[in-house]
Design a protein around this motif. Structure first.
Motif, short mmCIF file in Angstrom:
data_model
loop_
_atom_site.label_atom_id
_atom_site.label_comp_id
_atom_site.label_asym_id
_atom_site.label_seq_id
_atom_site.Cartn_x
_atom_site.Cartn_y
_atom_site.Cartn_z
N SER A 351 0.84 -1.20 0.00
CA SER A 351 0.00 0.00 0.00
C SER A 351 0.88 1.25 0.00
O SER A 351 2.10 1.17 0.16
CB SER A 351 -0.91 0.01 1.23
N ASP A 352 0.23 2.39 -0.14
CA ASP A 352 0.95 3.66 -0.11
C ASP A 352 0.83 4.32 1.26
O ASP A 352 0.90 5.54 1.38
CB ASP A 352 0.44 4.61 -1.19
N MET A 353 0.64 3.52 2.30
CA MET A 353 0.55 4.05 3.67
C MET A 353 1.78 4.90 3.97
O MET A 353 2.92 4.46 3.77
CB MET A 353 0.43 2.88 4.65
N LYS A 354 1.52 6.13 4.40
CA LYS A 354 2.54 7.11 4.79
C LYS A 354 3.36 7.63 3.61
O LYS A 354 4.40 8.28 3.78
CB LYS A 354 3.47 6.55 5.87
N VAL A 355 2.90 7.36 2.38
CA VAL A 355 3.58 7.87 1.19
C VAL A 355 2.77 9.04 0.63
O VAL A 355 1.58 8.91 0.34
CB VAL A 355 3.71 6.77 0.12
N LEU A 356 3.40 10.19 0.48
CA LEU A 356 2.71 11.35 -0.06
C LEU A 356 2.29 11.10 -1.51
O LEU A 356 2.97 10.38 -2.25
CB LEU A 356 3.62 12.58 0.00
N ARG A 378 -7.44 1.79 -4.57
CA ARG A 378 -6.06 1.87 -4.09
C ARG A 378 -5.20 2.65 -5.09
O ARG A 378 -5.50 2.73 -6.28
CB ARG A 378 -5.48 0.47 -3.86
N ARG A 379 -4.14 3.18 -4.57
CA ARG A 379 -3.32 4.09 -5.35
C ARG A 379 -2.75 3.43 -6.62
O ARG A 379 -2.29 2.27 -6.59
CB ARG A 379 -2.16 4.62 -4.51
#
Length: 598
Positions: A351-356, A378-379
């Protein structure tokens, strides 16, 4: 909400009709005047009047009753017929979403820390009993109607009992201890809730099944097979497997939609969540939603889902109902193209958790089931035709509720002029709310066969569902041009989609426990974010283990599950609303009892 067959010029309030009489004071007093718009028993004891009342009973399906606040309720989401709060958020499909300060009663439900004072339960209880009241009024007046044939009366009775069965089915699976109030109790409606009402729900559906025609002339009305499916599901909830099998054998070989189409899975999974393809061969019974139909109603679309669109996005509101990492992981597939039944969380989806959103990100390239990308936004993956999901910028508080967005309730951009309802402060849509679809039927039939030891038959049903998932038409594809998402899709899959059927004889070789595990996991995949999960794990007796495992895993990812716990048997049913217990006083004693543990 307006259904395609609902042509009423006014809404009949059941409580007013049920009263019949208004005042018996001095005849010259202005207080004796009947309120404008009120109707007496005589007004509606005709074929036309009963028809309008039946429309009103169907209209209550959407949980809004035109204005939930009118019957002392709260926001439309509190009574959403999708049960997104009570079935999916509470069951681990989704986080509440938004941020910690928004709609805190949902947080208590999500973490298992709810009690009988939670106003959401009171709203849901009242809205469902309003539906019961509307059907009871019809059934009480029907014998006195003189301009209807016996056959016409039977059909109205069957539709009313079908609807009453639905409302009580919802009440029973949520609250367990539910009082039975029927058309003979309109005066003395304070009935106890210490008797199991499943037999009475069965009786309503049985009558509807035996009486309703196989097809209907108007979309939205219940037919014989919808009633039979509800009856079969009632048997499943009671573990009456032999009874359920008898019905499923008929439904899966003879069942037709109200339009007369044979029940069948659509080629595209997504067709079940698209306003342009609603009322298809998979729709067993659906709440008919509409938008921009010229009816003049403030809101015609599905307002129960109005909070459930990505935040800071083209939809305007509101960032709720974010799929969990646990759910996303469940769509991983192994070397056989099968799910990881025992350890999906050991194979987490990237996932893109904590990714700007401004930072580089490449979506996961490992094998997944394509149903993932019709269920979880999802991204980097096309979000219908709204563009590739941008990740963090569409999430209100990623640390709080994770990186994902709901998808099954979202309308497309290219035809939003037809199917978006813009008449409220948050989006509505004309996507039908399908209460039972054929994939659900097949998986219930599979469960029934497995419980009876017929493992090959069970596997056949499951593989029908997986065959559709493997159909290339069920995949999500990349855009032809990312800069122009409405310009069409390419022939390149958006992810590494690999899904396969269980090999011949697998269930029989592995045994009943394996078969049931596979069937239950398939329900998680197929019916995710459709309000089913909590009620499934409770009826299976696995809720304590499933939710304890879920809380332990998911609470390490997001901050919204602090103090979360599942306590059995307390949390297996929601509490009877305290307000309803307080109002149940009769002869100095409370009529309603509370569920265990509250």
């Amino acid at each position: 909400m307006k259904r395609q067959f609902l042509k009423s010029k006014y809404i009949i309030v059941a409580a007013v009709v049920a009263g019949g009489l208004f005042f018996d004071a001095c005849s010259k007093s202005f207080l004796e005047r009947v309120p404008q718009g009120s109707l007496t028993d005589t007004d509606v004891s005709t074929k036309a009047g009963i028809g309008e009342l039946l429309i009103g009973a169907y209209a209550a399906l959407d949980g809004q009753q035109q204005d939930v606040a009118a019957i002392g309720g709260g926001g439309p989401w509190e009574a959403a017929p999708s049960n997104w709060i009570y079935g999916s958020v509470a069951g681990g499909d989704a986080h509440k979403g938004s941020d910690a300060t928004d709609q805190p009663p949902i947080s208590l439900i999500a973490t298992g820390q709810f009690d009988a004072s939670n106003g959401f339960f009171n709203t849901k209880w009242k809205v469902l009993f309003d539906g019961v009241t509307r059907t009871n009024v019809i059934l009480s007046l029907l014998p006195n109607v003189t301009d209807m044939t016996a056959s016409e009366k039977s059909q109205v009775e069957a539709e009313a009992k079908f609807l009453r069965g639905h409302y009580y089915f919802e009440l029973k699976k949520m609250f367990n201890k539910v009082p039975w109030v029927d058309e003979t109790m309109l005066v003395d409606y304070k009935q106890p809730n210490n008797t199991d009402i499943w037999p009475k729900i069965e009786a309503d559906f049985q009558f509807a099944y035996e009486t309703l025609p196989p097809t209907q002339s108007q979309i939205g009305r219940a037919n014989k097979w919808a009633a039979g499916t509800y009856l079969a599901k009632t048997y499943v909830y009671q573990k009456k497997w032999a009874n359920a099998k008898t019905l499923f054998d008929l439904i899966t070989t003879q069942g037709v939609t109200a339009k007369g189409d044979r029940y069948a899975l659509t080629n595209r999974f997504e067709d079940n969540f698209d306003a342009a393809t609603k009322n298809n061969s998979e729709s067993v019974f659906a709440i008919q939603m509409s938008a921009n139909n010229g009816s003049g109603q403030i809101s015609n679309g599905n307002q129960g889902e109005m909070l459930n669109f990505p935040y800071n996005s083209p939809f305007g509101c509101c960032g709720f109902y974010q799929p969990t990492q646990d759910l996303a992981n469940s769509y991983r597939t192994n070397a056989e193209g099968l799910p990881f039944l025992d350890d999906a969380n050991d194979h987490p989806l990237k996932s893109d958790m904590k990714v700007l959103s401004t930072a580089p990100f490449t979506p996961d390239t490992a094998p997944v089931d394509p149903r993932l990308d019709w269920t979880v936004g999802r991204r980097g993956i096309p979000f219908l035709d709204w563009g590739n999901h941008p990740g963090r910028s569409w999430v209100r508080d990623q640390d709080y509720a994770g990186p994902y967005a709901p998808k099954k309730n979202v309308y497309w951009q290219y035809n939003q002029d037809k199917y978006k309802d813009p008449n409220s402060w948050a989006p509505g849509s004309a996507i039908n709310l399908v209460l039972i679809r054929y994939a659900d039927v097949l998986l219930l039939a599979a469960e029934t066969e497995a419980e009876l030891g017929n493992l090959n038959a069970a596997q056949t049903y499951v593989n029908q569902v997986r065959t559709r998932a493997a159909n290339p038409q069920s995949a999500v594809y990349k855009y032809t041009n990312d800069a122009n998402p409405m310009g069409g899709f390419s022939t390149t899959p958006a992810a590494n989609y690999v899904v396969a059927n269980y090999p011949a004889g697998r269930f029989a070789a592995q045994g009943q426990a394996y078969a049931l595990k596979a069937i239950r996991f398939e329900r998680k995949l197929e019916l995710a974010m459709e309000g089913q999960r909590y009620f499934d794990i409770v009826r299976w007796g696995t809720a304590n283990a499933e939710m304890t495992k879920f809380f332990a895993y998911e609470s390490k990812i997001t901050t919204d599950l602090g103090g979360a716990k599942f306590v059995a048997p307390r949390n297996e049913y929601y509490p009877v609303p305290q307000r309803q217990i307080d109002l149940s006083m009769k002869a100095g004693a409370k009529t309603l009892e509370q569920n265990t543990g509250y």
